[in-house]
Scaffold this motif. Structure first.
Motif, mmCIF file in Angstrom:
data_model
loop_
_atom_site.group_PDB
_atom_site.id
_atom_site.type_symbol
_atom_site.label_atom_id
_atom_site.label_comp_id
_atom_site.label_asym_id
_atom_site.label_seq_id
_atom_site.Cartn_x
_atom_site.Cartn_y
_atom_site.Cartn_z
ATOM 1 N N UNK A 96 -17.917 -74.861 6.860
ATOM 2 C CA UNK A 96 -17.763 -75.023 5.420
ATOM 3 C C UNK A 96 -19.092 -74.918 4.695
ATOM 4 N N UNK A 97 -20.105 -75.590 5.227
ATOM 5 C CA UNK A 97 -21.433 -75.520 4.613
ATOM 6 C C UNK A 97 -21.989 -74.101 4.676
ATOM 7 N N UNK A 98 -21.801 -73.434 5.815
ATOM 8 C CA UNK A 98 -22.278 -72.057 5.958
ATOM 9 C C UNK A 98 -21.607 -71.148 4.931
ATOM 10 N N UNK A 99 -20.314 -71.345 4.716
ATOM 11 C CA UNK A 99 -19.555 -70.570 3.726
ATOM 12 C C UNK A 99 -20.110 -70.810 2.324
ATOM 13 N N UNK A 100 -20.363 -72.073 1.984
ATOM 14 C CA UNK A 100 -20.904 -72.398 0.664
ATOM 15 C C UNK A 100 -22.287 -71.790 0.476
ATOM 16 N N UNK A 101 -23.118 -71.862 1.500
ATOM 17 C CA UNK A 101 -24.475 -71.318 1.401
ATOM 18 C C UNK A 101 -24.438 -69.820 1.094
ATOM 19 N N UNK A 102 -23.478 -69.106 1.679
ATOM 20 C CA UNK A 102 -23.389 -67.659 1.451
ATOM 21 C C UNK A 102 -23.015 -67.321 0.010
ATOM 22 N N UNK A 103 -22.385 -68.261 -0.688
ATOM 23 C CA UNK A 103 -21.902 -67.960 -2.040
ATOM 24 C C UNK A 103 -22.639 -68.712 -3.146
ATOM 25 N N UNK A 104 -23.637 -69.506 -2.788
ATOM 26 C CA UNK A 104 -24.340 -70.281 -3.812
ATOM 27 C C UNK A 104 -25.005 -69.376 -4.849
ATOM 28 N N UNK A 140 -28.146 -83.012 7.340
ATOM 29 C CA UNK A 140 -29.452 -82.656 7.897
ATOM 30 C C UNK A 140 -30.349 -81.937 6.904
ATOM 31 N N UNK A 141 -29.783 -81.460 5.793
ATOM 32 C CA UNK A 141 -30.577 -80.741 4.809
ATOM 33 C C UNK A 141 -30.344 -79.242 4.788
ATOM 34 N N UNK A 142 -29.287 -78.763 5.464
ATOM 35 C CA UNK A 142 -29.003 -77.324 5.489
ATOM 36 C C UNK A 142 -28.795 -76.761 4.089
ATOM 37 N N UNK A 143 -27.924 -77.404 3.324
ATOM 38 C CA UNK A 143 -27.618 -76.932 1.979
ATOM 39 C C UNK A 143 -28.846 -77.028 1.080
ATOM 40 N N UNK A 144 -29.616 -78.098 1.246
ATOM 41 C CA UNK A 144 -30.823 -78.272 0.435
ATOM 42 C C UNK A 144 -31.808 -77.133 0.647
ATOM 43 N N UNK A 145 -31.963 -76.700 1.891
ATOM 44 C CA UNK A 145 -32.857 -75.572 2.170
ATOM 45 C C UNK A 145 -32.452 -74.349 1.362
ATOM 46 N N UNK A 146 -31.142 -74.061 1.313
ATOM 47 C CA UNK A 146 -30.659 -72.901 0.578
ATOM 48 C C UNK A 146 -30.891 -73.063 -0.925
ATOM 49 N N UNK A 161 -20.506 -77.336 -7.729
ATOM 50 C CA UNK A 161 -20.030 -76.389 -6.717
ATOM 51 C C UNK A 161 -19.652 -77.177 -5.475
ATOM 52 N N UNK A 162 -18.435 -76.938 -4.990
ATOM 53 C CA UNK A 162 -18.017 -77.643 -3.777
ATOM 54 C C UNK A 162 -17.245 -76.710 -2.862
ATOM 55 N N UNK A 163 -17.353 -77.008 -1.574
ATOM 56 C CA UNK A 163 -16.540 -76.337 -0.566
ATOM 57 C C UNK A 163 -15.635 -77.383 0.055
ATOM 58 N N UNK A 164 -14.409 -76.975 0.380
ATOM 59 C CA UNK A 164 -13.444 -77.916 0.947
ATOM 60 C C UNK A 164 -12.426 -77.151 1.783
ATOM 61 N N UNK A 165 -11.777 -77.871 2.681
ATOM 62 C CA UNK A 165 -10.638 -77.278 3.382
ATOM 63 C C UNK A 165 -9.581 -76.878 2.361
#
Length: 305
Positions: A151-159, A173-179, A269-273
């Motif tokens: 889900x986070x990977x999907x959101x990062x691709x579309x931010x 861990x800070x993945x989204x923050x890095x993007x 912006x949010x990602x969800x199932x």
């Protein structure tokens, strides 16, 4: 007996806890850390053991190291979330226990003791480590600690390229923050998580002076006190499990809090199932709501204040 030291939130009908008990779980903002205690310094401890095997053994080992020899140690867990393995794991540490069962929990009563070599080995096995796969510091028990959450990977691709001041709710861990911080137009980013371990890892993983790292429950954040009011954007992959069970209320509360912290025109912006019904809450809080993308059981939705 009444326990004056606590790890997690055991059901009140299964453990007698003092009203002013010291809390040591990393999931309670402001709690103390078992790792920081001198060996043998605790007189007792009641623990709701975590479900993950490495995390649970790490927590048990930290407790056994912190407890005085012979101190009362009560450990319990739901039968289907590690409870069935508690007695065996304690025995592997050299700590015998009396085991009972009540309200779908296994309950182990013991007097603290143990094989110091086994205890230290479990502490080391559950400690923070650098992951070549993630390119970040991580630790068993933290959300998506050993893989990139899809889900986070999907959101990062579309931010989008955010600008101004924002927040990352449930930063992990800070993945989204890095993007997000790749954008030079971002002036400040608050990383908020309820898990102390995630916050400590973010302090290693996000070396950017624009980042403000906050150990807090995003649902309870006071925007004025933390300087997080009138934000330009909030991004999140909200949790939807609490205590091992699905809880849609978590995501709904995240959406309400984001709306309260955003300025007029601000973006959420949010990602969800895909099955999670967040659109009504977004429509209630935001002037414009649109689905940005959908893929592999996930959806990305944007709300504009």
């Amino acid at each position: 007996m009444t326990f004056t030291n606590l790890f997690g939130a055991p059901p009140s009908e299964l453990a007698e806890i003092s009203a002013d008990a010291r809390q040591f779980s990393p999931l309670f903002p402001g709690a103390e850390n078992l790792h920081d205690l001198a060996p043998g310094s605790l007189k007792n401890l009641a623990m709701l053991a975590p479900p993950g095997a490495i995390e649970r053994r790490h927590s048990l080992a930290l407790a056994l190291r912190a407890l005085a020899p012979g101190a009362p140690f009560l450990v319990l867990a739901p039968k289907d979330k590690g409870g069935g393995r508690l007695a065996r794991e304690l025995a592997e540490f050299g700590c015998a226990c009396n085991e009972t069962s009540k309200r779908h929990h296994r309950i182990c009563s013991a007097e603290a003791d143990g094989d110091q070599a086994a205890i230290e080995a479990a502490i080391a096995a559950g400690a923070p480590r650098f992951s070549d796969t993630l390119g970040l510091w991580t630790q068993p028990g933290v959300f998506s600690w050993d893989r990139i959450d899809p889900g986070s990977a999907f959101l990062i691709r579309h931010l989008p390229e955010f600008s101004g001041r924002g927040a990352d709710f449930g930063c992990g861990l800070g993945l989204l923050a890095h993007a997000i911080l790749r954008s030079e137009r971002v002036k400040a980013l608050a990383l908020v998580d309820i898990d102390r371990r995630a916050i400590e890892l973010c302090r290693r993983n996000v070396a950017d002076e624009r980042a403000k790292i906050v150990w807090a429950d995003a649902r309870a954040v006071n925007p004025q006190i933390l300087g997080l009011d009138s934000l330009d954007f909030v991004a999140m992959n909200p949790p939807f499990h609490e205590g091992g069970a699905e809880s849609r209320a978590l995501g709904l509360a995240f959406i309400d809090k984001a709306a309260a912290m955003l300025r007029k025109g601000g973006q959420c912006w949010l990602v969800a199932n895909r099955h999670l019904p967040y659109e009504a809450a977004l429509a209630r809080n935001f002037r414009e709501v649109r689905q940005v993308a959908e893929e592999g059981g996930y959806k990305i939705v944007e709300g504009r204040k």
